[in-house]
Scaffold this motif. Structure first.
Motif, short mmCIF file in Angstrom:
data_model
loop_
_atom_site.label_atom_id
_atom_site.label_comp_id
_atom_site.label_asym_id
_atom_site.label_seq_id
_atom_site.Cartn_x
_atom_site.Cartn_y
_atom_site.Cartn_z
N ALA A 117 0.92 -1.01 -0.15
CA ALA A 117 0.00 -0.06 0.01
C ALA A 117 1.00 1.21 0.09
O ALA A 117 1.88 1.42 0.72
N VAL A 118 0.74 2.17 -0.94
CA VAL A 118 1.29 3.31 -1.12
C VAL A 118 0.49 4.42 -0.93
O VAL A 118 -0.54 4.77 -1.42
N ASP A 119 0.83 5.44 -0.11
CA ASP A 119 0.10 6.56 0.48
C ASP A 119 0.98 7.66 0.78
O ASP A 119 1.88 7.63 1.16
N ALA A 120 0.17 8.97 0.95
CA ALA A 120 0.65 10.12 1.32
C ALA A 120 0.51 10.08 2.79
O ALA A 120 -0.53 9.16 3.40
N ASP A 153 0.10 -5.33 2.97
CA ASP A 153 1.02 -6.15 4.00
C ASP A 153 2.13 -5.83 4.04
O ASP A 153 2.66 -5.96 5.10
N ILE A 154 2.59 -4.56 3.36
CA ILE A 154 3.58 -3.72 3.55
C ILE A 154 3.24 -2.17 2.93
O ILE A 154 2.29 -1.94 2.19
N PHE A 155 3.84 -1.13 3.78
CA PHE A 155 3.16 0.09 3.53
C PHE A 155 4.42 0.90 3.05
O PHE A 155 5.39 0.76 3.58
N ILE A 156 4.20 1.91 2.08
CA ILE A 156 5.26 3.14 1.89
C ILE A 156 4.49 4.25 1.84
O ILE A 156 3.30 4.33 1.05
#
Length: 203
Positions: A117-120, A153-156
């Motif tokens: 998951a990629v988010d600000a 499962d992983i975040f950035i």
């Protein structure tokens, strides 16, 4: 948009911070991301999905779609087939109004994939411009007072503002240069993760 202090997770392994303003080394981010992905693959996962969350209608919340767009551009520029599925681009953003539909689609069509998951995000003011990476899910929407399901499962994340001032008006005033720099750094790191290119193209 996720609130860095809360993230929606009760217990979480260490969060790794990367300063994109000075001294950023993409290979360091890539090495940690690859190890986190490998941990999931060792559990029997068979592929990778990038779920890039946000909207191009708000500068501060555009990090996810920018990264999704850049990942697709890398695919076209290098003449390679993308070996990881990517959802959430400038043309087709994943945001609060359609996130649940995308989650259902991914669950049905990529049931055994690692979801990144990629988010600000927002956090301490001194960390604006930093990228964070960690194992576990994030909870989008906290930064704009929306109650959305935890994802990934992983975040950035890229920290675009301070947690004491996380209203939508603040997001509109975030400098595009800050967001673009973080997007470039994240994509450069992702491009160095070798095990992303070991899977057949999914989308």
């Amino acid at each position: 948009m996720s609130l860095l202090e809360y993230f929606g997770i009760r217990s979480r392994p260490e969060i790794y911070y990367y300063n994109t303003k000075t001294g950023f080394h993409p290979e360091v981010l890539a090495d940690k991301l690859e190890s986190l992905i490998q941990e999931e693959l060792d559990k029997g996962k068979k592929g990778v999905v990038f779920l890039c969350i946000g909207t191009d209608r708000s500068t501060g919340d555009s990090l996810g779609p920018l990264i999704g767009h850049k990942l697709r551009e890398m695919e076209r520029r290098w003449g390679l087939k993308q070996r990881a599925a990517v959802f959430g681009t400038l043309e087709r953003p994943v945001h609060a109004m359609n996130l649940e539909r995308y989650q259902e689609f991914i669950t049905e069509n990529f049931p055994n994939y690692v979801v990144i998951a990629v988010d600000a995000s927002v956090g301490d003011l001194e960390h604006v411009g930093y990228v964070t990476l960690g194992k576990g899910s994030l909870k989008p929407g906290l930064g704009v007072s929306k109650d959305l399901s935890e994802v990934g499962d992983i975040f950035i994340t890229g920290i675009v503002g301070g947690s004491g001032n996380f209203d939508p008006v603040m997001l509109q005033s975030v400098r595009l240069s800050v967001v673009m720099r973080m997007a470039d750094c994240i994509c450069e790191g992702i491009s160095l993760v070798e095990n992303l290119w070991d899977f057949p193209s999914a989308v």
